[in-house]
Design a protein around this motif. Structure first.
Motif, PDB file in Angstrom:
ATOM      1  N   LYS A  78     -33.329  -0.223  39.526  1.00 47.47           N
ATOM      2  CA  LYS A  78     -34.416   0.016  40.101  1.00 47.47           C
ATOM      3  C   LYS A  78     -34.507  -0.983  41.394  1.00 47.47           C
ATOM      4  O   LYS A  78     -35.117  -0.646  42.206  1.00 47.47           O
ATOM      5  CB  LYS A  78     -35.510  -0.761  39.185  1.00 47.47           C
ATOM      6  CG  LYS A  78     -36.805  -0.304  39.650  1.00 47.47           C
ATOM      7  CD  LYS A  78     -37.942  -0.983  38.537  1.00 47.47           C
ATOM      8  CE  LYS A  78     -39.457  -0.730  38.973  1.00 47.47           C
ATOM      9  NZ  LYS A  78     -40.348  -1.204  38.085  1.00 47.47           N
ATOM     10  N   PHE A  79     -33.725  -2.008  41.394  1.00 44.36           N
ATOM     11  CA  PHE A  79     -33.886  -2.848  42.626  1.00 44.36           C
ATOM     12  C   PHE A  79     -33.332  -1.992  44.029  1.00 44.36           C
ATOM     13  O   PHE A  79     -33.739  -2.283  45.127  1.00 44.36           O
ATOM     14  CB  PHE A  79     -33.012  -4.210  42.455  1.00 44.36           C
ATOM     15  CG  PHE A  79     -31.749  -4.118  42.654  1.00 44.36           C
ATOM     16  CD1 PHE A  79     -31.256  -4.305  43.812  1.00 44.36           C
ATOM     17  CD2 PHE A  79     -30.689  -3.616  41.693  1.00 44.36           C
ATOM     18  CE1 PHE A  79     -29.681  -4.394  44.143  1.00 44.36           C
ATOM     19  CE2 PHE A  79     -29.519  -3.796  41.717  1.00 44.36           C
ATOM     20  CZ  PHE A  79     -28.871  -3.952  43.167  1.00 44.36           C
ATOM     21  N   VAL A  96     -50.775  -5.885  41.885  1.00 47.30           N
ATOM     22  CA  VAL A  96     -49.866  -6.706  41.131  1.00 47.30           C
ATOM     23  C   VAL A  96     -50.503  -7.545  40.206  1.00 47.30           C
ATOM     24  O   VAL A  96     -50.358  -8.099  38.980  1.00 47.30           O
ATOM     25  CB  VAL A  96     -49.202  -7.723  42.149  1.00 47.30           C
ATOM     26  CG1 VAL A  96     -48.521  -8.889  41.497  1.00 47.30           C
ATOM     27  CG2 VAL A  96     -48.133  -7.029  42.869  1.00 47.30           C
ATOM     28  N   THR A 118     -41.139  -5.769  31.071  1.00 45.34           N
ATOM     29  CA  THR A 118     -40.308  -6.257  32.047  1.00 45.34           C
ATOM     30  C   THR A 118     -39.317  -7.370  31.398  1.00 45.34           C
ATOM     31  O   THR A 118     -38.016  -7.309  31.780  1.00 45.34           O
ATOM     32  CB  THR A 118     -41.042  -6.970  33.258  1.00 45.34           C
ATOM     33  OG1 THR A 118     -41.897  -5.957  33.704  1.00 45.34           O
ATOM     34  CG2 THR A 118     -39.994  -7.446  34.177  1.00 45.34           C
ATOM     35  N   SER A 132     -43.581  -0.682  45.727  1.00 44.30           N
ATOM     36  CA  SER A 132     -43.849   0.644  45.475  1.00 44.30           C
ATOM     37  C   SER A 132     -45.208   0.886  45.862  1.00 44.30           C
ATOM     38  O   SER A 132     -45.549   1.883  46.449  1.00 44.30           O
ATOM     39  CB  SER A 132     -43.434   1.044  43.962  1.00 44.30           C
ATOM     40  OG  SER A 132     -44.319   0.251  43.305  1.00 44.30           O
ATOM     41  N   THR A 136     -36.262  -0.030  45.004  1.00 41.50           N
ATOM     42  CA  THR A 136     -37.121  -0.829  45.533  1.00 41.50           C
ATOM     43  C   THR A 136     -37.044  -1.264  46.883  1.00 41.50           C
ATOM     44  O   THR A 136     -37.527  -1.315  47.718  1.00 41.50           O
ATOM     45  CB  THR A 136     -37.470  -2.176  44.556  1.00 41.50           C
ATOM     46  OG1 THR A 136     -37.739  -1.595  43.254  1.00 41.50           O
ATOM     47  CG2 THR A 136     -38.501  -2.998  45.049  1.00 41.50           C
ATOM     48  N   SER A 151     -35.161  -7.019  31.053  1.00 48.06           N
ATOM     49  CA  SER A 151     -34.386  -7.816  31.514  1.00 48.06           C
ATOM     50  C   SER A 151     -33.546  -8.550  30.349  1.00 48.06           C
ATOM     51  O   SER A 151     -32.127  -9.019  30.523  1.00 48.06           O
ATOM     52  CB  SER A 151     -35.240  -9.135  32.174  1.00 48.06           C
ATOM     53  OG  SER A 151     -35.954  -8.657  33.247  1.00 48.06           O
ATOM     54  N   ASN A 193     -47.916  -6.236  37.319  1.00 48.32           N
ATOM     55  CA  ASN A 193     -46.883  -7.050  37.420  1.00 48.32           C
ATOM     56  C   ASN A 193     -46.252  -6.978  38.832  1.00 48.32           C
ATOM     57  O   ASN A 193     -46.776  -6.090  39.841  1.00 48.32           O
ATOM     58  CB  ASN A 193     -45.801  -7.137  36.365  1.00 48.32           C
ATOM     59  CG  ASN A 193     -45.114  -5.705  36.342  1.00 48.32           C
ATOM     60  OD1 ASN A 193     -44.675  -5.233  37.449  1.00 48.32           O
ATOM     61  ND2 ASN A 193     -45.100  -4.904  35.164  1.00 48.32           N
ATOM     62  N   LYS A 194     -45.376  -8.036  39.327  1.00 47.71           N
ATOM     63  CA  LYS A 194     -44.883  -8.022  40.601  1.00 47.71           C
ATOM     64  C   LYS A 194     -43.891  -6.773  40.823  1.00 47.71           C
ATOM     65  O   LYS A 194     -43.841  -6.437  42.207  1.00 47.71           O
ATOM     66  CB  LYS A 194     -44.028  -9.332  40.647  1.00 47.71           C
ATOM     67  CG  LYS A 194     -44.876 -10.500  40.512  1.00 47.71           C
ATOM     68  CD  LYS A 194     -44.019 -11.933  40.392  1.00 47.71           C
ATOM     69  CE  LYS A 194     -44.892 -13.171  40.490  1.00 47.71           C
ATOM     70  NZ  LYS A 194     -43.864 -14.328  40.498  1.00 47.71           N
ATOM     71  N   SER A 195     -43.412  -6.496  40.169  1.00 49.81           N
ATOM     72  CA  SER A 195     -42.585  -5.023  40.298  1.00 49.81           C
ATOM     73  C   SER A 195     -43.188  -3.743  40.950  1.00 49.81           C
ATOM     74  O   SER A 195     -42.725  -3.114  41.786  1.00 49.81           O
ATOM     75  CB  SER A 195     -41.901  -4.686  39.031  1.00 49.81           C
ATOM     76  OG  SER A 195     -42.792  -3.936  38.233  1.00 49.81           O
ATOM     77  N   ASP A 235     -45.835  -6.985  31.677  1.00 47.29           N
ATOM     78  CA  ASP A 235     -45.007  -7.916  31.602  1.00 47.29           C
ATOM     79  C   ASP A 235     -44.079  -8.137  30.362  1.00 47.29           C
ATOM     80  O   ASP A 235     -42.966  -8.543  30.653  1.00 47.29           O
ATOM     81  CB  ASP A 235     -45.840  -9.218  31.407  1.00 47.29           C
ATOM     82  CG  ASP A 235     -46.676  -9.281  32.777  1.00 47.29           C
ATOM     83  OD1 ASP A 235     -46.119  -8.984  33.863  1.00 47.29           O
ATOM     84  OD2 ASP A 235     -47.762 -10.254  32.878  1.00 47.29           O
TER      85      ASP A 235
END
Length: 214
Positions: free
Chosen positions: A82-83, A135, A205, A145, A86, A209, A139-141, A202
């Motif tokens: 994903k990063f 956000v 996520t 986007s 992003t 992780s 969440n921050k992700s 959250d």
């Protein structure tokens, strides 16, 4: 997401586009007497055309929104991580800010002298505000986007008004403003329609992780 929620999103976005276009059109008509549709001077006729234009812009916004969701799904399946997707969106958004200013500067003979720097700056600030709200709700992700959707996708959707033969400041503002608002409405409503709260996002996520670490 089910058919009922999709139907609600469809009609509510169209209605929002119609309301925004009508209000914005009336303000522009009061401040710029040359602004009108089909050279008609009757207020009622213009209001009708503004509302119809708003309905169409609302649909156009949804096409761009779902095109982005589809492109994002395909990109995630290609990049696998994903990063990477992003990061690409982040660089594209930063480039688009300067590219929009450059393109508007090239059209400055048709546009107002201030538009080539005010519009990119205003879009960027608006996109940051929407991303911050997104956000806070998820969440921050979602930050990058959301910026990409609100800036890059909105500019692409409004491209006909920016690069058209009859380009002027009024036509650009009349199209890009409802597109931005409709896109903001859809991205801020999406997680509610699919039933994803901040706590659930959250948790997902953290779980992802942990699975990646193991």
């Amino acid at each position: 997401m089910n058919l009922k929620k999709l139907f609600f999103l469809f009609w509510s976005c169209m209605a929002l586009g119609a309301v925004v276009c009508t209000l914005l059109g009336l303000v522009l008509q009061l401040t710029d007497q040359s602004f009108g549709f089909l050279k008609a001077d009757e207020i009622g006729y213009n209001v009708f055309n503004m509302a119809v234009s708003g309905f169409m812009i609302g649909v156009f916004s949804q096409l761009g929104f779902f095109a982005y969701l589809t492109a994002s799904y395909i990109a995630l399946s290609i990049f696998r991580r994903k990063f990477l997707w992003t990061t690409l969106q982040g660089y594209s958004s930063a480039f688009a800010v300067f590219a929009l200013g450059y393109m508007l500067y090239g059209e400055r003979e048709k546009l107002s002298d201030w538009l080539y720097w005010v519009l990119p700056l205003a879009l960027l600030i608006g996109s940051l505000i929407v991303a911050y709200i997104k956000v806070k709700q998820t969440n921050k992700s979602a930050f990058v986007s959301t910026i990409f959707l609100m800036f890059v996708v909105t500019v692409l959707e409004a491209w006909p008004s920016i690069n058209g033969e009859d380009t002027n400041a009024v036509s650009v503002l009349f199209m890009i403003t409802p597109l931005f608002i409709c896109n903001a409405y859809q991205i801020l409503l999406l997680h509610r329609l699919v039933g994803t709260t901040k706590q659930e996002a959250d948790s997902a996520t953290i779980t992802k992780s942990a699975n990646s670490a193991s």
